[in-house]
Design a protein around this motif. Structure first.
Motif, short mmCIF file in Angstrom:
data_model
loop_
_atom_site.label_atom_id
_atom_site.label_comp_id
_atom_site.label_asym_id
_atom_site.label_seq_id
_atom_site.Cartn_x
_atom_site.Cartn_y
_atom_site.Cartn_z
N ALA A 1 0.84 -1.20 0.00
CA ALA A 1 0.00 0.00 0.00
C ALA A 1 0.87 1.26 0.00
O ALA A 1 0.57 2.24 -0.70
N HIS A 2 1.95 1.21 0.77
CA HIS A 2 2.89 2.34 0.78
C HIS A 2 3.52 2.52 -0.60
O HIS A 2 3.70 3.65 -1.09
N TYR A 3 3.85 1.42 -1.25
CA TYR A 3 4.42 1.48 -2.60
C TYR A 3 3.42 2.14 -3.56
O TYR A 3 3.79 2.96 -4.40
N CYS A 4 2.15 1.79 -3.43
CA CYS A 4 1.11 2.37 -4.29
C CYS A 4 1.01 3.88 -4.08
O CYS A 4 0.94 4.65 -5.05
N THR A 5 0.98 4.32 -2.83
CA THR A 5 0.86 5.76 -2.57
C THR A 5 2.13 6.49 -3.02
O THR A 5 2.04 7.63 -3.50
N ASP A 6 3.28 5.85 -2.91
CA ASP A 6 4.51 6.45 -3.43
C ASP A 6 4.42 6.63 -4.95
O ASP A 6 4.83 7.66 -5.50
N THR A 7 3.87 5.60 -5.61
CA THR A 7 3.72 5.66 -7.06
C THR A 7 2.77 6.78 -7.46
O THR A 7 3.04 7.56 -8.38
N ILE A 8 1.63 6.88 -6.76
CA ILE A 8 0.64 7.91 -7.07
C ILE A 8 1.22 9.30 -6.83
O ILE A 8 1.06 10.22 -7.65
N ASP A 9 1.91 9.47 -5.72
CA ASP A 9 2.49 10.77 -5.40
C ASP A 9 3.56 11.16 -6.42
O ASP A 9 3.64 12.32 -6.86
N ALA A 10 4.38 10.18 -6.80
CA ALA A 10 5.42 10.45 -7.81
C ALA A 10 4.79 10.82 -9.15
O ALA A 10 5.27 11.73 -9.85
N LEU A 11 3.71 10.13 -9.51
CA LEU A 11 3.02 10.43 -10.77
C LEU A 11 2.46 11.85 -10.76
O LEU A 11 2.71 12.65 -11.68
N LEU A 12 1.71 12.20 -9.71
CA LEU A 12 1.07 13.52 -9.66
C LEU A 12 2.09 14.63 -9.51
O LEU A 12 1.94 15.72 -10.09
N SER A 13 3.15 14.36 -8.76
CA SER A 13 4.19 15.37 -8.61
C SER A 13 4.89 15.64 -9.93
O SER A 13 5.16 16.81 -10.30
N SER A 14 5.16 14.57 -10.69
CA SER A 14 5.80 14.73 -12.00
C SER A 14 4.87 15.46 -12.96
O SER A 14 5.31 16.34 -13.73
N LEU A 15 3.59 15.11 -12.95
CA LEU A 15 2.62 15.77 -13.83
C LEU A 15 2.48 17.24 -13.47
O LEU A 15 2.38 18.11 -14.36
N ASP A 16 2.47 17.55 -12.19
CA ASP A 16 2.35 18.93 -11.75
C ASP A 16 3.53 19.76 -12.25
O ASP A 16 3.35 20.87 -12.79
N GLY A 17 4.74 19.23 -12.08
CA GLY A 17 5.92 19.96 -12.54
C GLY A 17 5.92 20.17 -14.05
O GLY A 17 6.25 21.26 -14.54
N ARG A 18 5.52 19.12 -14.78
CA ARG A 18 5.51 19.23 -16.24
C ARG A 18 4.42 20.19 -16.70
O ARG A 18 4.61 20.97 -17.63
N ALA A 19 3.27 20.15 -16.05
CA ALA A 19 2.15 21.02 -16.42
C ALA A 19 2.49 22.48 -16.15
O ALA A 19 2.19 23.37 -16.97
N ARG A 20 3.10 22.79 -15.04
CA ARG A 20 3.47 24.18 -14.73
C ARG A 20 4.44 24.72 -15.78
O ARG A 20 4.40 25.90 -16.13
#
Length: 640
Positions: free
Chosen positions: A447-466
């Motif tokens: 479950a921790h791995y899943c939340t790490d994956t989700i956070d990494a995905l959204l963080s990367s998308l946020d940086g790219r979108a900005r």
């Protein structure tokens, strides 16, 4: 006269007594002389006895030696007599050996070799030069007989060993794999026990797997095992090829499960054969030797699968997890039923197991790389495929939660982070089936791995979108769409029980998205704040009934009224622009409703207040006040 008679009588009595004394003295003297003679004789006898002992002692030892020699001579004569018998009957035994065990009958043949071996043993013990030729003949016959026994063992075994069998026939019908017949195992066991006994009487026992019949067994049965499993091994490799190379691997679509079932059934049957034929100490080494070629083919097959998995990690990493579970279960089952092959299977599985561990961190890093390599993003904030693809990967991982749970435990919490997986030591030891029980620790770490994956995905998308979309509202829509897809795919899958208690990370990104999107609302709302000061006596008190817009306006100067008109005009322009953009954005249904609600909650109370106070500024002409409360409410509702 009387006196004289009396005197004469006494005198006679004295004479008689004196005579008796003389006799006693004479006897005493003779006794004394006899005593002296006896003493002298005893002295001489003692001296003589000592001499006799000195002489008789060595004679007694020699006598005993002569007795032993006599017995030995008698034993030799008896042995010669016995040796003469097999020598005389050698032709009869040779005839039995010559016709072989098949014609002579196995029990008769074994008894003949026993008799020859017994005769040879006795001749060796006699060490008579005259028997050397007979001993050589007996050794030749025994060797010939043993060779024919080995050949007979080989023939019996090959007769009942097919080149191969079809494993699916036994798997699909849930039938046990075939074993050698009881008659055959009895005969083979007799031969093995006999030859083992001969070897033990010889120069020394050999290792179980190096005995002649053990080598024959492995040479005959080993190829049978390999040939039987060959098609299953090939199918495991061939089933990695998909019509659509980009399709996600689905559990059970590879042939590895059937391959493992065939191997387990075949190996268990083979172990039963070995236990029926060979001695207890021989079982393990011979089983290992017999299965060696088949295990080598398994190792080759798993290496091929591992190469395919590494080349198609995003779609086929799940095959690695499945292989880990299937081969680990095979190892546990065989270890339970035979006590063997655990180390060999662990060594075969090691490449795939290491890839399975490495894949977890690699997939997370790959997600970041893919986002970082994006050249364009939708300018309307529409979501991109990588969001659903990443969540689909996590959904699919849940189908393999048993092996992934074990891998997670071996990695440790956070062990998937860059470089961590490669630092984790991993010997050849294979996990036991118990380690595949989905314990709380394994699930929590996943479950921790899943939340790490989700956070990494959204963080990367946020940086790219900005960097690429620039404007905050578009970034907000883009992130909110991504968050909504993530949450939807969690709640509608087996991820829900694992991740619903951990949705805090998703909520944080939703709040960030909302904050970005509602920046525009803040700009629009600025037009609804007034800093006009009216006469305190004329200004209505908050909460005291309806507001009288006309009365308020009467208390304003012309400049203040002009300012109010400008605020209404500016609001209309910015509000209409915001509404148009809101409708132009590509939003998930949940996102559109969420943002519409946020806009309404932020602006409608402010506008209604402002309208209540100043709507009479254009006396209902609509030149400045475009929206009344009902019409602007309708606009807000149209945003949902």
């Amino acid at each position: 006269m009387a006196v004289g008679l009396t005197t004469t009588g006494r005198h006679a009595a004295e004479e008689e007594a004196r005579a008796e004394v003389d006799v006693l003295n004479s006897r005493l003297e003779k006794t004394t002389q006899l005593t002296k003679k006896i003493e002298a004789s005893l002295g001489r006898l003692e001296a003589t006895g000592k001499s006799v002992r000195e002489v008789a002692g060595p004679l007694n030892g020699e006598t005993k030696k002569l007795q032993v020699l006599g017995h030995n001579i008698e034993a030799v004569l008896a042995a010669i007599e016995r040796l003469r018998q097999p020598a005389d009957s050698k032709n009869d035994e040779e005839q039995i050996i010559r016709v072989g065990p098949e014609k002579a009958g196995l029990p008769n043949y074994l008894n003949s070799i026993k008799r020859l071996n017994k005769a040879l043993t006795e001749m060796k013990a006699s060490n008579l030069r005259s028997t050397q030729q007979t001993m050589a003949d007996l050794q030749r016959l025994i060797k010939s007989g043993t060779t024919q026994l080995e050949n007979h063992f080989d023939k019996l075994l090959r007769t009942e060993t097919p080149r191969s069998i079809e494993p699916l026939h036994f798997i699909t019908k849930n039938k046990p794999f075939p074993v050698l017949s009881q008659d055959t195992t009895t005969r083979l066991g007799l031969i093995n026990n006999f030859i083992t006994g001969l070897n033990q009487q010889g120069a020394g026992a050999t290792a179980p797997q190096d005995s002649s019949v053990a080598r024959i067994y492995a040479e005959v049965r080993g190829p049978y095992l390999s040939a039987t499993l060959l098609n299953s091994a090939a199918a495991s490799v061939n089933t990695t090829k998909k019509k659509n190379p980009d399709a996600i691997y689905r559990a059970g679509t590879n042939g590895i499960g059937t391959y493992a079932q065939a191997m387990e059934g075949l190996f268990v049957a083979e172990y039963e054969n070995i236990c029926s034929i060979f001695l207890r100490d021989d079982w393990g080494p011979l089983f290992q030797s017999t299965c060696q070629a088949a295990l080598a083919e398994l190792s080759r097959t798993l290496r091929e699968l591992n190469g395919h998995i590494k080349s198609h990690l995003n779609t086929d990493c799940y095959l690695a997890y499945e292989v880990v579970e299937i081969v680990s279960k095979l190892s546990d089952n065989l270890d339970t039923r035979t006590g063997e092959l655990k180390a060999s299977l662990a060594a075969s599985l090691k490449p795939v197991r290491e890839t399975a561990k490495w894949s977890l961190g690699e997939l997370l890093d790959d997600t970041k790389r893919r986002v970082g390599n994006l050249q364009t993003l939708p300018m309307d904030g529409a979501p991109i495929p990588i969001v659903s693809e990443t969540m689909q990967r996590l959904q699919t991982m849940v189908e393999f939660l048993r092996p992934i749970s074990s891998i997670m435990i071996s990695l440790g919490d956070g062990g998937w982070k860059s470089g961590a997986a490669t630092r984790v030591g991993g010997g050849d030891a294979i996990p036991s089936l118990a380690s595949f029980d989905i314990g709380a620790d394994g699930k929590d770490i996943f479950a921790h791995y899943c939340t790490d994956t989700i956070d990494a995905l959204l963080s990367s998308l946020d940086g790219r979108a900005r960097a690429m979309q620039g404007r905050k509202p578009v970034v907000g829509v883009f992130i909110a769409n991504s968050v909504t897809i993530v949450e939807r795919m969690i709640r509608t899958s087996e991820l829900a029980p694992l991740l619903e208690p951990r949705l805090g990370v998703v909520d944080q990104w939703r709040k960030k998205a909302t904050s970005l999107y509602t920046e525009t609302c803040k700009d629009v709302s600025m037009h609804l704040f007034d800093v006009i000061h009216t006469n305190r006596a004329q200004r209505p008190t908050s909460g005291q009934g309806a507001v009288d817009s006309a009365s308020i306006l009467k208390g304003l100067s012309s400049k203040d009224k002009e300012n109010i008109k400008q605020k209404f005009t500016a609001f209309n322009t910015s509000f209409d622009d915001m509404v148009a953009k809101h409708k132009s954005y590509s939003m998930e249904r949940e996102v559109r409703q969420m943002f519409a609600r946020d806009i309404q909650q932020m602006l409608e109370p402010l506008y209604n207040r402002f309208w209540d106070r100043y709507h009479e500024v254009d006396k209902g002409k609509g030149k400045y006040v475009k929206y009344d409360k009902s019409s602007i409410s309708a606009v807000f509702l149209s945003l949902y």
